[in-house]
Design a protein around this motif. Sequence first.
Motif, PDB file in Angstrom:
ATOM      1  N   UNK A 186      21.241  -2.151  89.096  1.00 48.07           N
ATOM      2  CA  UNK A 186      21.387  -3.245  90.047  1.00 48.07           C
ATOM      3  C   UNK A 186      20.982  -2.785  91.441  1.00 48.07           C
ATOM      4  N   UNK A 187      20.671  -3.743  92.288  1.00 47.30           N
ATOM      5  CA  UNK A 187      20.459  -3.416  93.709  1.00 47.30           C
ATOM      6  C   UNK A 187      20.994  -4.533  94.577  1.00 47.30           C
ATOM      7  N   UNK A 188      21.509  -4.128  95.719  1.00 44.08           N
ATOM      8  CA  UNK A 188      22.022  -5.076  96.722  1.00 44.08           C
ATOM      9  C   UNK A 188      21.378  -4.699  98.048  1.00 44.08           C
ATOM     10  N   UNK A 189      20.929  -5.691  98.770  1.00 41.74           N
ATOM     11  CA  UNK A 189      20.466  -5.422 100.132  1.00 41.74           C
ATOM     12  C   UNK A 189      21.519  -5.940 101.094  1.00 41.74           C
ATOM     13  N   UNK A 190      21.957  -5.036 101.959  1.00 45.14           N
ATOM     14  CA  UNK A 190      23.001  -5.374 102.919  1.00 45.14           C
ATOM     15  C   UNK A 190      22.377  -5.217 104.305  1.00 45.14           C
ATOM     16  N   UNK A 225      29.371  -9.848  86.066  1.00 43.64           N
ATOM     17  CA  UNK A 225      30.596 -10.592  86.385  1.00 43.64           C
ATOM     18  C   UNK A 225      30.731 -10.743  87.904  1.00 43.64           C
ATOM     19  N   UNK A 226      31.501 -11.749  88.283  1.00 46.94           N
ATOM     20  CA  UNK A 226      31.771 -11.952  89.712  1.00 46.94           C
ATOM     21  C   UNK A 226      32.413 -10.712  90.322  1.00 46.94           C
ATOM     22  N   UNK A 227      33.282 -10.080  89.526  1.00 45.15           N
ATOM     23  CA  UNK A 227      33.974  -8.890  90.008  1.00 45.15           C
ATOM     24  C   UNK A 227      32.987  -7.746  90.268  1.00 45.15           C
ATOM     25  N   UNK A 228      32.034  -7.562  89.342  1.00 50.19           N
ATOM     26  CA  UNK A 228      31.041  -6.487  89.516  1.00 50.19           C
ATOM     27  C   UNK A 228      30.198  -6.754  90.761  1.00 50.19           C
ATOM     28  N   UNK A 229      29.811  -8.012  90.937  1.00 50.00           N
ATOM     29  CA  UNK A 229      29.005  -8.390  92.110  1.00 50.00           C
ATOM     30  C   UNK A 229      29.797  -8.097  93.400  1.00 50.00           C
ATOM     31  N   UNK A 230      31.072  -8.447  93.380  1.00 48.88           N
ATOM     32  CA  UNK A 230      31.916  -8.260  94.556  1.00 48.88           C
ATOM     33  C   UNK A 230      32.048  -6.755  94.864  1.00 48.88           C
ATOM     34  N   UNK A 231      32.271  -5.977  93.816  1.00 43.93           N
ATOM     35  CA  UNK A 231      32.415  -4.528  94.006  1.00 43.93           C
ATOM     36  C   UNK A 231      31.144  -3.944  94.617  1.00 43.93           C
ATOM     37  N   UNK A 232      29.991  -4.343  94.078  1.00 42.22           N
ATOM     38  CA  UNK A 232      28.715  -3.816  94.603  1.00 42.22           C
ATOM     39  C   UNK A 232      28.557  -4.196  96.076  1.00 42.22           C
ATOM     40  N   UNK A 233      28.867  -5.433  96.399  1.00 41.36           N
ATOM     41  CA  UNK A 233      28.694  -5.861  97.794  1.00 41.36           C
ATOM     42  C   UNK A 233      29.640  -5.091  98.722  1.00 41.36           C
ATOM     43  N   UNK A 234      30.856  -4.847  98.226  1.00 41.43           N
ATOM     44  CA  UNK A 234      31.815  -4.102  99.058  1.00 41.43           C
ATOM     45  C   UNK A 234      31.359  -2.655  99.267  1.00 41.43           C
ATOM     46  N   UNK A 235      30.868  -2.039  98.189  1.00 37.54           N
ATOM     47  CA  UNK A 235      30.397  -0.653  98.305  1.00 37.54           C
ATOM     48  C   UNK A 235      29.213  -0.593  99.285  1.00 37.54           C
ATOM     49  N   UNK A 236      28.298  -1.554  99.148  1.00 37.78           N
ATOM     50  CA  UNK A 236      27.119  -1.572 100.026  1.00 37.78           C
ATOM     51  C   UNK A 236      27.549  -1.695 101.491  1.00 37.78           C
ATOM     52  N   UNK A 237      28.552  -2.519 101.728  1.00 36.00           N
ATOM     53  CA  UNK A 237      29.039  -2.712 103.099  1.00 36.00           C
ATOM     54  C   UNK A 237      29.674  -1.416 103.616  1.00 36.00           C
ATOM     55  N   UNK A 238      30.450  -0.767 102.767  1.00 35.79           N
ATOM     56  CA  UNK A 238      31.068   0.500 103.182  1.00 35.79           C
ATOM     57  C   UNK A 238      29.994   1.520 103.550  1.00 35.79           C
ATOM     58  N   UNK A 239      28.940   1.580 102.734  1.00 39.35           N
ATOM     59  CA  UNK A 239      27.895   2.589 102.982  1.00 39.35           C
ATOM     60  C   UNK A 239      27.191   2.322 104.311  1.00 39.35           C
ATOM     61  N   UNK A 240      26.808   1.086 104.560  1.00 40.86           N
ATOM     62  CA  UNK A 240      26.047   0.812 105.795  1.00 40.86           C
ATOM     63  C   UNK A 240      26.934   1.076 107.018  1.00 40.86           C
ATOM     64  N   UNK A 241      28.218   0.816 106.858  1.00 45.39           N
ATOM     65  CA  UNK A 241      29.156   1.038 107.962  1.00 45.39           C
ATOM     66  C   UNK A 241      29.355   2.539 108.205  1.00 45.39           C
TER      67      UNK A 241
END
Length: 382
Positions: A186-190, A225-241
């Motif tokens: 998977x990939x997320x752009x934050x 799952x919605x949960x997996x998507x949420x986790x990925x977005x949260x991790x991505x946010x933590x990393x950029x921060x």
Amino acid sequence: MIHQKKIGILGGGQLGKMLAIAAADWSLDIHGLDPDKEAPAKGYYKTLLCGDFNDYNTVMSFGQSMDIITIEIEHVNTDALKELKEMGKTVHPEPEALEVIKDKGAQKLFYQRNHIPTAPFYLCENKQAILSLVENGVINIPFVQKSRSAGYDGKGVLVVDDINKLEKLFDTSSLIEEMADIDKELAIIVSRNESGEYSSFPAVEMLFNPVENLVENLICPADISEQAEKTCREIAKTIIEKLDICGVLAVEFFLNKDGEIWVNEVAPRPHNSGHHTIEANYTSQYQQHLRSILNLSPGNTGLCTQKAMMVNILGEANHTGEANYIGLEEVFQMSNTYVHIYGKKNTKPMRKMGHVTILDDGSISIKDKAKKVLDTLKVFSK
Ligand SMILES: Nc1ncnc2c1ncn2[C@@H]1O[C@H](COP(=O)(O)OP(=O)(O)O)[C@@H](O)[C@H]1O
Ligand SMILES: [Mg+2]
């Protein structure tokens, strides 16, 4: 105000070209630096300085005439970027963060320090050190070797899934990773701006060419799952921060078969996994990067279609030389299918020459359409 800012981009590849096209919507003053005077972004940047973005003096002289400096490739001279920042220039992403990201080993240590889930790993100085750890049973086959500094597009990555592959180990400073039992990649752009505003794009699922370790196509939204998507977005946010980055950051994940999510790697710039956002999302990753580095509010990252697929158009095997595009007219006949040709003069096997985005219009299956594009559009040499 944004029109008074001179924006300098290190690199002039396809990502730079697409950034420049996005910048044209707002008539931004955008300039680039690339060693290739025929780089894809040529003619899209207001000026393209021909020079090495790895060379301190070249980056200094380019950057000194800019107000904001950003990148479309991470392998650039960070000493010059630090100096430019000292001089009061706006530099995004942070040079310190770039140094962490450029070195796959330092990147892993960063994840470890910040309790970000990632594949268990060792850092080894050379081939001999790896072989010793294998002999002593510290490292078990299968594992993945990654060159700490030389990798991109699957180059510098070796999957050792058989004892015979040990011969092929690169003799270089390496990151050794436990093999992930991957269900999906998977990939997320934050994104983040100086005011601390964030955004993240819906997760995409990347489908890899197993031979070349290279993304061939992707689908959005990812079927997770919605949960997996949420986790990925949260991790991505933590990393950029934690990296203190402004701009966009692409985060690649492994969703393992046991449901665990591991971060694979990040890229602090627009990314291959966000090409589809040009047509599929209200705001593209390129616009979002520009908004972020200019400290403008993030745009809507939502999908404006049910589903999208992106296929990379790669140079055909056994074809090296001046590029010749076969089947373009047929692809133009397909509905909701958007062609991007990067304009690289020469093709070589597996070189990224373009991409095609397909939006779902319910006519035929989007996967069948993507397959048709890949079967039809070929890059041969003349
Ligand atoms: N630990 C791992 N376990 C399983 N597959 C991996 C692992 N690391 C990398 N890969 C595979 O190799 C690909 C390329 O690795 P990556 O670290 O992303 O290198 P690159 O910088 O070339 O993109 C990944 O997308 C994945 O398919
Ligand atoms: Mg990768």
